[in-house]
Structures are given as C-alpha cells and as structure tokens.
Motif scaffolding. Structure first.
Motif, short mmCIF file in Angstrom:
data_model
loop_
_atom_site.label_atom_id
_atom_site.label_comp_id
_atom_site.label_asym_id
_atom_site.label_seq_id
_atom_site.Cartn_x
_atom_site.Cartn_y
_atom_site.Cartn_z
N THR A 88 13.98 -6.71 -8.12
CA THR A 88 12.65 -6.66 -7.51
C THR A 88 12.00 -5.29 -7.72
O THR A 88 10.81 -5.20 -7.97
N SER A 89 12.79 -4.24 -7.65
CA SER A 89 12.23 -2.90 -7.82
C SER A 89 11.88 -2.58 -9.27
O SER A 89 11.09 -1.68 -9.53
N LEU A 90 12.42 -3.32 -10.23
CA LEU A 90 12.06 -3.13 -11.63
C LEU A 90 10.71 -3.76 -11.96
O LEU A 90 9.99 -3.29 -12.84
N ARG A 91 10.36 -4.82 -11.28
CA ARG A 91 9.15 -5.60 -11.57
C ARG A 91 7.87 -4.76 -11.56
O ARG A 91 7.05 -4.88 -12.47
N PRO A 92 7.64 -3.89 -10.55
CA PRO A 92 6.37 -3.13 -10.53
C PRO A 92 6.18 -2.18 -11.70
O PRO A 92 5.06 -1.75 -11.96
N LEU A 93 7.24 -1.85 -12.41
CA LEU A 93 7.11 -0.97 -13.56
C LEU A 93 6.33 -1.62 -14.69
O LEU A 93 5.63 -0.95 -15.46
N LEU A 94 6.43 -2.93 -14.80
CA LEU A 94 5.93 -3.63 -15.98
C LEU A 94 4.42 -3.85 -15.97
O LEU A 94 3.83 -4.20 -14.95
N ALA A 132 15.70 -13.44 -10.56
CA ALA A 132 14.57 -13.05 -11.41
C ALA A 132 13.28 -13.76 -10.97
O ALA A 132 12.22 -13.13 -10.91
N LYS A 133 13.36 -15.03 -10.67
CA LYS A 133 12.18 -15.75 -10.18
C LYS A 133 11.66 -15.14 -8.89
O LYS A 133 10.47 -14.94 -8.71
N HIS A 134 12.58 -14.86 -7.99
CA HIS A 134 12.23 -14.27 -6.70
C HIS A 134 11.57 -12.91 -6.87
O HIS A 134 10.69 -12.53 -6.10
N ALA A 135 11.97 -12.17 -7.90
CA ALA A 135 11.43 -10.83 -8.15
C ALA A 135 10.08 -10.85 -8.86
O ALA A 135 9.49 -9.79 -9.07
N PHE A 137 9.42 -12.67 -11.94
CA PHE A 137 9.54 -12.83 -13.38
C PHE A 137 9.36 -14.28 -13.78
O PHE A 137 9.68 -15.19 -13.01
N VAL A 138 8.84 -14.50 -14.98
CA VAL A 138 8.65 -15.84 -15.54
C VAL A 138 9.20 -15.84 -16.97
O VAL A 138 9.63 -14.81 -17.46
N ASP A 139 9.13 -16.99 -17.61
CA ASP A 139 9.64 -17.13 -18.98
C ASP A 139 11.05 -16.57 -19.10
O ASP A 139 11.38 -15.81 -20.01
N ILE A 140 11.88 -16.95 -18.15
CA ILE A 140 13.23 -16.42 -18.05
C ILE A 140 14.16 -17.13 -19.02
O ILE A 140 14.22 -18.35 -19.07
N SER A 141 14.87 -16.33 -19.78
CA SER A 141 15.86 -16.85 -20.72
C SER A 141 17.16 -16.09 -20.50
O SER A 141 17.15 -14.86 -20.42
N ILE A 142 18.25 -16.83 -20.41
CA ILE A 142 19.55 -16.20 -20.21
C ILE A 142 20.50 -16.73 -21.27
O ILE A 142 20.60 -17.93 -21.48
N ALA A 160 22.83 -11.83 -21.06
CA ALA A 160 21.55 -11.14 -21.21
C ALA A 160 20.45 -11.98 -20.58
O ALA A 160 20.41 -13.20 -20.75
N LEU A 161 19.57 -11.31 -19.86
CA LEU A 161 18.40 -11.94 -19.26
C LEU A 161 17.18 -11.32 -19.90
O LEU A 161 17.06 -10.09 -19.96
N VAL A 162 16.30 -12.15 -20.42
CA VAL A 162 15.01 -11.71 -20.94
C VAL A 162 13.96 -12.45 -20.14
O VAL A 162 14.04 -13.67 -19.97
N ALA A 163 12.98 -11.71 -19.61
CA ALA A 163 11.94 -12.32 -18.78
C ALA A 163 10.67 -11.50 -18.89
O ALA A 163 10.68 -10.35 -19.32
N ARG A 164 9.58 -12.10 -18.47
CA ARG A 164 8.28 -11.43 -18.44
C ARG A 164 7.80 -11.29 -17.01
O ARG A 164 8.13 -12.11 -16.17
#
Length: 189
Positions: A88-94, A132-135, A137-142, A160-164
């Motif tokens: 969740t804390s990583l999300r605001p960086l993007l 990731a959804k809760h944080a 993020f969308v278009d989540i791929s693992i 690996a998790l890749v998300a937008r």
C-alpha cells in the motif's frame, strides 16, 4: 515511460545494472548504510550518473510521489512486518498508469530462513493478488520465476508480481495481511 524508476531496498545495487541503462533517472533506496556503501561503489565503478542513492525509509521518497514510472521491489516483502501495508505504501509513488515489479519468494516451508531475518516464508499468488488489489493496483500478473540468486536462498522458489497503479485510485489505508499469522507455509513469526 522511462523517465523515473525507484529501486526500493536496493541493497548492494545489483538491480541497478539492469535498470540504470534503461531509465533517465533512478532513485535507489535502502535503510542500511552498509548496503548503500556497496551500491555507491557499484554506481561509481559503472559510471551511472543517472542513479541517486538515498538512505532511509519510504518517507525519503515523498518528493517523487505520483511521479514514478516503475517501482522495483526485490526480496523486500518477506522482510516486512506487514507486507500488505508495504504494498500500500508503494502505490502513492507511481504516476498514473505506473507499474510495480515485485519479486520475492513464493510460499515455502524452509524455517531456517527465519535465521536470516525472514519474517514471512514467501507468498502464494492468491494472497499477493489480494494484497495488490487492496493497495490500488490493477492489471495484476503473477508468475513463477527461476531463482536468480546463488547462496543460502538459491533453493527457494520465486514469484514475480507485475501490476499497474489504478488510474485515480488512492491506496486504501486499512490493514490487510495474509491470512496465515502462525508459522505455516508463509506465516510470520
């Protein structure tokens, strides 16, 4: 976009060899002065003039909130007391549409890793997706990936998790943690 990348928990800067040549500016953050000293040597030896090293916690990145094209977080989540809060804390960086690339251990049962400060014994794709959804993020791929390391953790499975970042979505502030609080496959201490 390839303007700004952040390597959270850069350690000795190993990932910078792949990231620095691709982005205009890279911020490499780590809380350990010893690790940052190793990263500094790498940056100087390679001549990476576009890499900025910062010491401290995520708060040290508040000046780039909403501007980062890609956040890289490798071998970070399993050390976090509250991994969902870290996501969740990583999300605001993007920046809007910015991406997160997170690589960590898949769920495993090697309790000896706790001796190396591992609070979590990896994560499965279901719990990572939920966090990731809760944080926000969308278009989540693992995907499962081969272990990129040598040493005491070379035998562990990786994921690996890749998300937008969801456009316009603010990260939720409520706590969401993996459902296994005891020392099970990926439970905490």
């Amino acid at each position: 976009q390839r303007k700004l990348a952040v390597d959270v928990g850069t350690g000795d800067g190993g990932l910078l060899d792949m990231v620095a040549p691709v982005f205009e500016h890279v911020i490499a953050l780590d809380r350990s002065p010893a690790q940052l000293a190793l990263a500094k040597v790498r940056v100087q030896e390679r001549g990476y003039r576009n890499v900025e090293l910062r010491g401290g916690e995520l708060e040290e990145l508040s000046d780039v909130y909403g501007q980062v094209d890609v956040v890289f977080a490798v071998r970070l989540l399993h050390h976090a007391p509250k991994p969902a809060d870290l996501l969740t804390s990583l999300r605001p960086l993007l920046a809007p549409g910015g991406a997160l690339l997170l690589m960590d251990y898949a769920a495993h049962d090697d309790e000896t890793m706790r001796e190396q400060a591992d609070l979590w014994l990896g994560f499965d794709s279901t719990e990572l997706t939920k966090m990731a959804k809760h944080a926000g993020f969308v278009d989540i791929s693992i995907v499962s990936i081969p272990s990129p390391r040598k040493g005491t953790d070379a035998h562990l499975p990786w994921i690996a998790l890749v998300a937008r970042a969801a456009p316009g979505a603010a990260a939720k502030l409520t706590t969401l943690e993996p459902a296994r609080p005891s020392a099970t496959k990926s439970g905490s201490k």
